[in-house]
Design an enzyme around this catalytic site. Structure first.
Site, PDB file in Angstrom:
ATOM      1  N   ARG A  47      34.517  47.323  36.725  1.00 52.59           N
ATOM      2  CA  ARG A  47      35.214  47.918  37.871  1.00 52.59           C
ATOM      3  C   ARG A  47      34.238  48.520  38.877  1.00 52.59           C
ATOM      4  NH1 ARG A  47      38.196  45.304  35.524  1.00 52.59           N
ATOM      5  NH2 ARG A  47      40.340  45.727  34.855  1.00 52.59           N
ATOM      6  N   SER A 103      46.444  49.813  37.016  1.00 56.87           N
ATOM      7  CA  SER A 103      45.813  50.839  36.175  1.00 56.87           C
ATOM      8  C   SER A 103      45.250  51.962  37.043  1.00 56.87           C
ATOM      9  CB  SER A 103      44.689  50.220  35.346  1.00 56.87           C
ATOM     10  OG  SER A 103      45.210  49.271  34.439  1.00 56.87           O
ATOM     11  N   GLU A 155      40.282  54.551  38.611  1.00 54.89           N
ATOM     12  CA  GLU A 155      40.034  53.196  39.086  1.00 54.89           C
ATOM     13  C   GLU A 155      40.605  53.037  40.491  1.00 54.89           C
ATOM     14  OE1 GLU A 155      41.755  48.873  37.748  1.00 54.89           O
ATOM     15  OE2 GLU A 155      40.812  50.093  36.200  1.00 54.89           O
TER      16      GLU A 155
END
Length: 360
Positions: free
Chosen positions: A226, A275, A345
């Protein structure tokens, strides 16, 4: 026509009167709070009207909107207005827009489908850039047992997965069911815990703040879980991937299985960003939040999902403030329980709402 100065008790502190036209005083007056909200949006804006005119000339009047609510441009369906939203029709226009933004030191952000972003209730004081249809498309170049894929940043990930089913790109199965665009996936290095889009990237084309088109080879992107390292303020316009070609039937099976797992475990029927937190090393953010007893916890119309605790869903009318409160609660409780610091995130952009912005 003369204007009148009248007392308005709904005015924020320090502003005790406003000037209203007679027509407004006789039945056409907007509600007091909506009136003050409009005034304060104008007061806080960062984009000079002369600059707005320049941007409008570059992209065309049909591609520029002022005070545009960003709730319609994000999958969470929350967020206040942006000063300016421009939809750049082509590469030349994007280059010029970037130069104007840089020379005037205007904050900017790029939105694809807004699937990994939380816009705060006060909106974004600056320019939001979106890419037009000319930045979308897929071209395939066969290379023996693999394919080189030239893909535009505005291409929906669903379209790339559709091509993967046809061409046998089984390696891209972890992207199946992921919302958003290819540009967003390239920037956030989308995928699952084990497989990321960055593993297949050869290079990415960007337009930097100075308006120059630049090709960035994968070794300079710094992909990690990420994570990527593109120059600040740059706009991704396309990417080149290289993916092994497999039996299309095996690719379809892998993609279908991955999408089925998502549907079974994630609240895809409600607005969310996907998420919220990165998974910690050797752990699951969702499991940690659930163990902290927060699964299903609700604040007004925002809720930590009962299906997957790493999702916060909008049950209808949720504010960014409520979502942020749940994010902070989850982070705090997990740290208290385990000593693990969860990292977001999701990107959080914009300004909090002023207190009076929440009144009706």
């Amino acid at each position: 026509m003369n204007s009148f100065a009248i007392l308005d008790k709904s005015a924020p502190a320090g502003m005790s009167f406003c000037f209203l036209e007679p027509a407004i005083l006789h039945g056409e007056r907007m509600s007091s709070q909506k009136h003050w909200r409009k005034l304060l949006i104008e007061e806080r804006r960062h984009v000079d009207p002369a600059v707005v005119d320049v941007l409008r000339e570059i992209v065309g009047p049909e591609h520029l909107r002022e005070h545009e609510p960003l709730s319609g441009l994000t999958t969470w369906r929350t967020g206040g207005p942006a000063d300016v939203v421009v939809r750049v029709p082509d590469l030349d226009a994007l280059s010029k827009v970037q130069q104007v933004i840089a020379s005037n030191r205007i904050p900017s952000v790029v939105l694809g489908r807004g699937s990994n972003v939380l816009v705060q209730d006060g909106g974004f004081r600056g320019v939001v850039i979106t890419l037009g249809p000319k930045f979308s498309g897929i071209d395939v170049e066969p290379l023996g047992d693999s394919d080189r894929i030239h893909v535009g940043a505005a291409t929906p990930l669903g379209q790339l997965i559709k091509a993967a089913r046809q061409h046998g790109w089984r390696s891209l199965a972890p992207l199946g069911g992921t919302p958003g665009t290819v540009g967003g996936a390239l920037r956030m290095n989308a995928g699952d815990r084990h497989t990321w889009i960055g593993q297949f990237v050869e290079s990415v084309d960007i337009v930097k703040r100075d308006g120059k088109l630049t090709t960035v080879p994968v070794e300079r992107i710094g992909y990690g879980y990420r994570h990527s390292q593109f120059p600040p303020g740059s706009v991704i316009v396309s990417g080149i991937l290289q993916v092994e070609r497999d039996d299309p039937s095996l690719a379809r099976q892998a993609i279908d299985e991955h999408i089925a797992r998502r549907k079974a475990t994630q609240p895809l029927n409600l607005p969310s960003c996907g998420s919220v937190f990165r998974n910690p090393e050797n752990g699951s953010a969702g499991e940690l939040i659930e163990r902290a007893g927060l699964k299903g916890v609700r604040l007004h119309a925002a809720q930590i999902s009962e299906q997957h605790a790493n999702f916060i869903v909008n049950l209808g009318g949720a504010t960014a403030r409520d979502i942020l409160a749940l994010i902070r609660l989850a982070r705090q409780k997990v740290y208290e329980e385990t000593g693990i610091r969860l990292e977001e995130e999701v990107r959080i952009i914009g300004d909090p709402a002023e207190e009076h912005d929440d009144e009706d």
